[in-house]
Design a protein around this motif. Sequence first.
Motif, PDB file in Angstrom:
ATOM      1  N   ILE A 160       0.821  -1.217   0.000  1.00 26.20           N
ATOM      2  CA  ILE A 160       0.000   0.000   0.000  1.00 26.20           C
ATOM      3  C   ILE A 160       0.858   1.272   0.000  1.00 26.20           C
ATOM      4  O   ILE A 160       0.589   2.197  -0.750  1.00 26.20           O
ATOM      5  CB  ILE A 160      -0.945   0.016   1.229  1.00 26.20           C
ATOM      6  N   VAL A 161       1.871   1.320   0.861  1.00 25.11           N
ATOM      7  CA  VAL A 161       2.790   2.469   0.807  1.00 25.11           C
ATOM      8  C   VAL A 161       4.237   1.990   0.793  1.00 25.11           C
ATOM      9  O   VAL A 161       4.581   0.993   1.441  1.00 25.11           O
ATOM     10  CB  VAL A 161       2.606   3.469   1.984  1.00 25.11           C
ATOM     11  N   HIS A 162       5.041   2.691   0.013  1.00 23.08           N
ATOM     12  CA  HIS A 162       6.497   2.473   0.048  1.00 23.08           C
ATOM     13  C   HIS A 162       7.037   3.136   1.305  1.00 23.08           C
ATOM     14  O   HIS A 162       6.503   4.180   1.741  1.00 23.08           O
ATOM     15  CB  HIS A 162       7.177   3.146  -1.152  1.00 23.08           C
ATOM     16  N   LEU A 174      11.916   9.209   8.011  1.00 23.96           N
ATOM     17  CA  LEU A 174      11.081   8.183   7.386  1.00 23.96           C
ATOM     18  C   LEU A 174      10.167   8.810   6.346  1.00 23.96           C
ATOM     19  O   LEU A 174       9.446   9.761   6.628  1.00 23.96           O
ATOM     20  CB  LEU A 174      10.229   7.481   8.458  1.00 23.96           C
ATOM     21  N   GLN A 175      10.242   8.277   5.132  1.00 28.64           N
ATOM     22  CA  GLN A 175       9.341   8.747   4.079  1.00 28.64           C
ATOM     23  C   GLN A 175       8.369   7.631   3.740  1.00 28.64           C
ATOM     24  O   GLN A 175       8.758   6.456   3.686  1.00 28.64           O
ATOM     25  CB  GLN A 175      10.135   9.116   2.828  1.00 28.64           C
ATOM     26  N   ALA A 176       7.096   7.990   3.508  1.00 28.49           N
ATOM     27  CA  ALA A 176       6.072   6.996   3.117  1.00 28.49           C
ATOM     28  C   ALA A 176       5.249   7.607   1.999  1.00 28.49           C
ATOM     29  O   ALA A 176       4.797   8.747   2.112  1.00 28.49           O
ATOM     30  CB  ALA A 176       5.187   6.669   4.320  1.00 28.49           C
ATOM     31  N   TRP A 177       5.074   6.863   0.908  1.00 29.27           N
ATOM     32  CA  TRP A 177       4.288   7.375  -0.208  1.00 29.27           C
ATOM     33  C   TRP A 177       3.557   6.225  -0.888  1.00 29.27           C
ATOM     34  O   TRP A 177       3.987   5.073  -0.829  1.00 29.27           O
ATOM     35  CB  TRP A 177       5.170   8.168  -1.173  1.00 29.27           C
ATOM     36  N   PRO A 178       2.389   6.536  -1.517  1.00 28.49           N
ATOM     37  CA  PRO A 178       1.516   5.466  -2.018  1.00 28.49           C
ATOM     38  C   PRO A 178       2.127   4.634  -3.131  1.00 28.49           C
ATOM     39  O   PRO A 178       2.847   5.140  -3.990  1.00 28.49           O
ATOM     40  CB  PRO A 178       0.297   6.224  -2.568  1.00 28.49           C
ATOM     41  N   VAL A 179       1.808   3.361  -3.098  1.00 30.10           N
ATOM     42  CA  VAL A 179       2.128   2.451  -4.198  1.00 30.10           C
ATOM     43  C   VAL A 179       1.133   2.745  -5.318  1.00 30.10           C
ATOM     44  O   VAL A 179      -0.036   3.061  -5.061  1.00 30.10           O
ATOM     45  CB  VAL A 179       1.977   0.983  -3.719  1.00 30.10           C
ATOM     46  N   LEU A 191      -0.821   5.452   6.289  1.00 35.55           N
ATOM     47  CA  LEU A 191      -0.074   6.617   6.778  1.00 35.55           C
ATOM     48  C   LEU A 191      -0.334   6.831   8.268  1.00 35.55           C
ATOM     49  O   LEU A 191       0.549   7.272   9.006  1.00 35.55           O
ATOM     50  CB  LEU A 191      -0.438   7.860   5.957  1.00 35.55           C
ATOM     51  N   ARG A 192      -1.535   6.478   8.727  1.00 40.94           N
ATOM     52  CA  ARG A 192      -1.824   6.559  10.170  1.00 40.94           C
ATOM     53  C   ARG A 192      -1.024   5.508  10.941  1.00 40.94           C
ATOM     54  O   ARG A 192      -0.563   5.749  12.041  1.00 40.94           O
ATOM     55  CB  ARG A 192      -3.314   6.330  10.423  1.00 40.94           C
TER      56      ARG A 192
END
Length: 199
Positions: A160-162, A174-179, A191-192
């Motif tokens: 779901i997120v990278h 920490l970086q998080a972004w959508p697949v 993201l939550r």
Amino acid sequence: MSALAIVRGALWVGDLSRYPRPVHDCDGYALFEVQGRLVPKLARSMRVSCSVVRARLQRGARAFTAWSTRDDEVAGWLWVSTGREWAPPIRRELHFAADECYGWDAGTLPDHRGHGLFTELLRYAGWRMAREGARLMWGGILDENLASQRANAAAGLRPIVHLSAIHDLEPTTLQAWPVEYADERLVVRALRVVHGEDQ
Ligand SMILES: CC(C)(COP(=O)(O)OP(=O)(O)OC[C@H]1O[C@@H](n2cnc3c(N)ncnc32)[C@H](O)[C@@H]1OP(=O)(O)O)[C@@H](O)C(=O)NCCC(=O)NCCS
């Protein structure tokens, strides 16, 4: 100049409402949840001390295992938590909603790999957690871990997120972004999980 210590992975999820009733026994293996009596056997397979396993169970984490009836040993295991759990590779505490759980620290002993044990454990644990009210099961997988990716995909989970964690500077960035093509509602939930309520 030294290379940056970057950990790359993704947060995967399985929709437990779609999980079929799993098998409990497969080709010489029995799947069940570890209770007190099996703690030494699980600790031995995981190569940790019994106190590590006991401390996890005491704080509410659950351990699901594949027991080899031929070798009389825990051949595979999967820990599952609710609420919150520390994720060592990204050095971050993950937060889970009331209808979510998280599978972590899975392993299959080398001699038992490639028999579908991890895949079946994910299905079995997911089904058990669904019966207790969980709707989603999350899991973190490093980009280099193809075996885990294949097992998770076979068990119905999808990324779901990278995630990208840079550990060189304290605190970890920490970086998080959508697949691509991930369901937006699951991206919001992911993201939550990673950033908590205040993301
Ligand atoms: C990841 C791990 C738990 C998988 O356990 P397992 O019981 O062998 O898993 P399964 O048999 O259910 O599935 C493994 C899949 O990966 C494939 N696979 C195995 N090694 C592989 C490799 N080096 N590269 C790519 N695919 C691989 C298998 O063929 C199988 O896919 P298939 O069913 O499409 O053929 C096990 O390899 C392990 O303990 N690794 C070390 C710890 C670890 O990585 N834990 C998971 C952290 S997320």
